[in-house]
Design a protein around this motif. Structure first.
Motif, PDB file in Angstrom:
ATOM      1  N   ALA A  50     -17.001 -12.674  29.110  1.00 45.42           N
ATOM      2  CA  ALA A  50     -17.366 -12.041  27.844  1.00 45.42           C
ATOM      3  C   ALA A  50     -17.672 -10.571  28.088  1.00 45.42           C
ATOM      4  CB  ALA A  50     -18.562 -12.733  27.207  1.00 45.42           C
ATOM      5  N   ALA A  51     -17.701  -9.805  26.988  1.00 45.93           N
ATOM      6  CA  ALA A  51     -18.058  -8.383  27.049  1.00 45.93           C
ATOM      7  C   ALA A  51     -19.290  -8.164  26.171  1.00 45.93           C
ATOM      8  CB  ALA A  51     -16.892  -7.517  26.591  1.00 45.93           C
ATOM      9  N   PRO A  52     -20.483  -8.396  26.700  1.00 44.08           N
ATOM     10  CA  PRO A  52     -21.698  -8.315  25.879  1.00 44.08           C
ATOM     11  C   PRO A  52     -22.185  -6.892  25.658  1.00 44.08           C
ATOM     12  CG  PRO A  52     -22.254  -8.900  28.129  1.00 44.08           C
ATOM     13  CD  PRO A  52     -20.748  -8.833  28.072  1.00 44.08           C
ATOM     14  N   VAL A  53     -22.948  -6.713  24.586  1.00 42.41           N
ATOM     15  CA  VAL A  53     -23.700  -5.477  24.382  1.00 42.41           C
ATOM     16  C   VAL A  53     -24.884  -5.508  25.347  1.00 42.41           C
ATOM     17  CG1 VAL A  53     -25.159  -4.191  22.772  1.00 42.41           C
ATOM     18  CG2 VAL A  53     -23.045  -5.255  21.965  1.00 42.41           C
ATOM     19  N   PRO A  54     -25.020  -4.529  26.219  1.00 38.18           N
ATOM     20  CA  PRO A  54     -26.068  -4.605  27.244  1.00 38.18           C
ATOM     21  C   PRO A  54     -27.466  -4.312  26.703  1.00 38.18           C
ATOM     22  CG  PRO A  54     -24.844  -2.559  27.473  1.00 38.18           C
ATOM     23  CD  PRO A  54     -24.151  -3.349  26.394  1.00 38.18           C
ATOM     24  N   VAL A 229     -10.737 -12.457  25.787  1.00 40.95           N
ATOM     25  CA  VAL A 229     -12.132 -12.431  26.215  1.00 40.95           C
ATOM     26  C   VAL A 229     -12.958 -11.999  25.014  1.00 40.95           C
ATOM     27  CG1 VAL A 229     -13.842 -11.331  27.696  1.00 40.95           C
ATOM     28  CG2 VAL A 229     -11.589 -11.912  28.616  1.00 40.95           C
ATOM     29  N   ILE A 230     -13.990 -12.774  24.678  1.00 44.01           N
ATOM     30  CA  ILE A 230     -14.816 -12.458  23.510  1.00 44.01           C
ATOM     31  C   ILE A 230     -15.759 -11.293  23.808  1.00 44.01           C
ATOM     32  CG2 ILE A 230     -16.566 -13.350  21.915  1.00 44.01           C
ATOM     33  CD1 ILE A 230     -13.879 -14.589  21.470  1.00 44.01           C
ATOM     34  N   GLY A 231     -15.869 -10.384  22.828  1.00 45.52           N
ATOM     35  CA  GLY A 231     -16.845  -9.310  22.894  1.00 45.52           C
ATOM     36  C   GLY A 231     -17.815  -9.426  21.724  1.00 45.52           C
ATOM     37  N   GLU A 232     -18.619  -8.402  21.515  1.00 39.84           N
ATOM     38  CA  GLU A 232     -19.566  -8.428  20.389  1.00 39.84           C
ATOM     39  C   GLU A 232     -19.907  -7.016  19.970  1.00 39.84           C
ATOM     40  OE1 GLU A 232     -23.463  -9.982  21.171  1.00 39.84           O
ATOM     41  OE2 GLU A 232     -23.625  -8.998  23.122  1.00 39.84           O
ATOM     42  N   SER A 327      -3.999  -1.285  23.188  1.00 35.53           N
ATOM     43  CA  SER A 327      -5.016  -2.217  22.688  1.00 35.53           C
ATOM     44  C   SER A 327      -6.359  -1.947  23.338  1.00 35.53           C
ATOM     45  CB  SER A 327      -4.605  -3.663  22.974  1.00 35.53           C
ATOM     46  OG  SER A 327      -5.673  -4.547  22.693  1.00 35.53           O
ATOM     47  N   LEU A 328      -7.375  -1.695  22.505  1.00 36.93           N
ATOM     48  CA  LEU A 328      -8.726  -1.442  23.014  1.00 36.93           C
ATOM     49  C   LEU A 328      -9.443  -2.708  23.467  1.00 36.93           C
ATOM     50  CD1 LEU A 328     -10.009   1.266  20.533  1.00 36.93           C
ATOM     51  CD2 LEU A 328      -9.396   1.580  22.926  1.00 36.93           C
ATOM     52  N   LYS A 329      -8.892  -3.866  23.141  1.00 32.16           N
ATOM     53  CA  LYS A 329      -9.535  -5.119  23.559  1.00 32.16           C
ATOM     54  C   LYS A 329      -9.544  -5.268  25.075  1.00 32.16           C
ATOM     55  CE  LYS A 329      -8.666  -7.576  19.230  1.00 32.16           C
ATOM     56  NZ  LYS A 329      -8.082  -6.437  18.494  1.00 32.16           N
ATOM     57  N   SER A 330      -8.690  -4.531  25.749  1.00 29.40           N
ATOM     58  CA  SER A 330      -8.692  -4.575  27.209  1.00 29.40           C
ATOM     59  C   SER A 330      -9.950  -3.949  27.799  1.00 29.40           C
ATOM     60  CB  SER A 330      -7.449  -3.867  27.758  1.00 29.40           C
ATOM     61  OG  SER A 330      -7.378  -2.525  27.308  1.00 29.40           O
ATOM     62  N   TYR A 331     -10.697  -3.185  26.990  1.00 29.90           N
ATOM     63  CA  TYR A 331     -11.930  -2.537  27.444  1.00 29.90           C
ATOM     64  C   TYR A 331     -13.185  -3.305  27.040  1.00 29.90           C
ATOM     65  CZ  TYR A 331      -8.941   1.592  28.123  1.00 29.90           C
ATOM     66  OH  TYR A 331      -7.964   2.456  28.523  1.00 29.90           O
ATOM     67  N   VAL A 332     -13.289  -3.658  25.754  1.00 28.48           N
ATOM     68  CA  VAL A 332     -14.535  -4.244  25.224  1.00 28.48           C
ATOM     69  C   VAL A 332     -14.343  -5.673  24.723  1.00 28.48           C
ATOM     70  CG1 VAL A 332     -15.571  -2.016  24.663  1.00 28.48           C
ATOM     71  CG2 VAL A 332     -14.137  -3.180  22.960  1.00 28.48           C
ATOM     72  N   GLY A 333     -13.221  -6.282  25.050  1.00 28.50           N
ATOM     73  CA  GLY A 333     -12.978  -7.644  24.608  1.00 28.50           C
ATOM     74  C   GLY A 333     -12.640  -7.710  23.130  1.00 28.50           C
ATOM     75  N   HIS A 334     -12.504  -8.934  22.676  1.00 27.94           N
ATOM     76  CA  HIS A 334     -12.174  -9.174  21.266  1.00 27.94           C
ATOM     77  C   HIS A 334     -13.469  -9.321  20.486  1.00 27.94           C
ATOM     78  CE1 HIS A 334     -10.429 -10.334  17.640  1.00 27.94           C
ATOM     79  NE2 HIS A 334      -9.633 -11.318  18.012  1.00 27.94           N
TER      80      HIS A 334
END
Length: 405
Positions: A50-54, A229-232, A327-334
């Protein structure tokens, strides 16, 4: 009537300002992490990425009363919306509370912790719910909470529709203002990270399995793409009429000139290139543009094989093989409900900077993907128009076009 964006705000894995976000892009490293706690919570999963907000915490000035109806997704949304109002010079302006401003917002699902509380109770467990449990989990929780927090009394448009939630919010706000039904709108969406969301996509065989290599995934358009990969986070823009912008004497950030949306009408999860392409052509027609005038396409591109291939074919059918795309999802996920607005902000800010960032982890495009100008390195491009595309389960397709001011 012309329609402008006069402010924006966001909460993301790469920070809360374009300066921070751009620095993250420049480093060429993603925000994806291996989620050790998920392995303990749900060992039956095969994806723990996942790509969480820290280290997120709500602003300290928010009162207990303000917080009680806010789940985490609404906290993200309210903070992002507030930053958008500040950038637009509207945060303390009484005009936003007299009916001139509305809100359009959505997310895939409300706060899942509250959903779990109700599920636990109805399954015979302890009742840990309170009077605001439903308010935090309801389908229009971000829209309602943003409106209440800032006292907005214009139209409210809930757009909870998974991955196109916030792009629909921008599009519907644009149409409302263009047709004289509203003067100003806060438009966007959000998502909070939860193992349940990864579980859903994992059940559909749509999540990346590179648990030991989080830095190498997701891989949109790449021959080795193996899932999302899920992000938020959350992202909001202030959408404003030309008359309002002139009256306030503000310089807008960009202009919204085109919007198109379609539905596949065939399958819940099998994307259709033809209707994807039609959303793009509708946006071009709305903007009175030829395809060759668009200098960059911000792709939805989740790194699922079926989605990437269908989207590439659709893009090629509209633009041919020479349009730059990434695609920006490669950086911060979906980021699901937030991706449409977050990726739109990045697209028009890259246009303003004349520097467009590539898709990470794209070494060799999938041979089944159509030929396009896939960015693999940062590129300086001077263009007047960029397009942002998003597509969602249920066969919902959106396309937005932004013009440099």
């Amino acid at each position: 009537m012309r329609v402008f964006i006069s402010g924006y705000g966001f909460v993301s894995a790469f920070g809360k300002s374009w300066t921070e976000f751009r620095e993250g892009l420049k480093k060429g490293k993603n925000a994806v992490k291996f989620m050790e706690e998920w392995q303990r919570l749900a060992p039956e999963l095969t994806s723990f990425l996942a790509a969480p907000v820290p280290n997120y915490a709500p602003p300290k000035e928010w009162s207990r009363k303000q917080l009680r109806s806010l789940g985490r997704v609404s906290c993200y949304a309210v903070e992002a919306a507030g930053d958008a109002l500040k950038m637009a010079g509207l945060f303390d302006d009484p005009c936003i509370k007299d009916g001139r401003m509305g809100v359009a917002s959505g997310q895939s699902i409300g706060s899942t912790g509250d959903t779990f509380k109700i599920a636990k109770f109805v399954s015979g467990g302890e009742n840990t719910c309170d009077a605001n449990t439903y308010m935090r989990m309801m389908p229009h929780t971000t829209a309602a909470n943003v409106a209440i927090f800032y006292g907005l009394k214009g139209r409210l448009i809930p757009t909870s529709s998974a991955c196109v939630s916030s792009s629909l919010a921008i599009g519907y706000s644009y149409e409302a203002i263009k047709n004289g039904k509203a003067e100003m709108m806060l438009a966007g969406g959000g998502e909070e990270l939860c193992v349940s969301e990864t579980f859903v996509f994992n059940m559909l065989y749509a999540t990346s399995q590179r648990n030991s290599e989080p830095h190498l995934t997701p891989r949109p358009f790449d021959a080795a793409h193996d899932g999302l990969v899920i992000g938020e986070g959350a992202a909001f823009v202030v959408v404003e009429s030309e008359e309002s912008v002139k009256r306030r004497g503000v310089r807008p950030i960009c202009e919204i000139v085109g919007f198109g949306t379609t539905c596949d009408g065939t399958h819940m999860t099998n994307p259709q290139s033809e209707t994807m392409a039609r959303a793009c052509t509708l946006a071009l027609k709305d903007a009175a543009l030829d395809a060759g005038e668009v200098g960059f396409v911000s792709a939805h591109a989740t790194a699922t094989k079926a989605g990437d291939i269908a989207e590439s074919i659709a893009t090629n059918s509209v633009f041919g093989s020479r349009v730059p795309i990434a695609s920006l999802k490669s950086y911060v996920g979906h980021t699901l409900g937030a991706c449409g607005s977050l990726e739109s902000i990045a697209a028009f800010e890259m246009m303003r900077d004349e520097l467009f960032f590539p898709t990470l982890n794209l070494t060799s495009p999938d041979p089944e993907c159509a030929e396009l100008d896939y960015l693999k390195e940062p590129r300086h491009i001077s263009t007047e128009f960029v397009m942002n595309n998003n597509f969602a389960f249920g066969g919902i397709n959106t396309s937005l076009i932004f013009k440099r001011v």
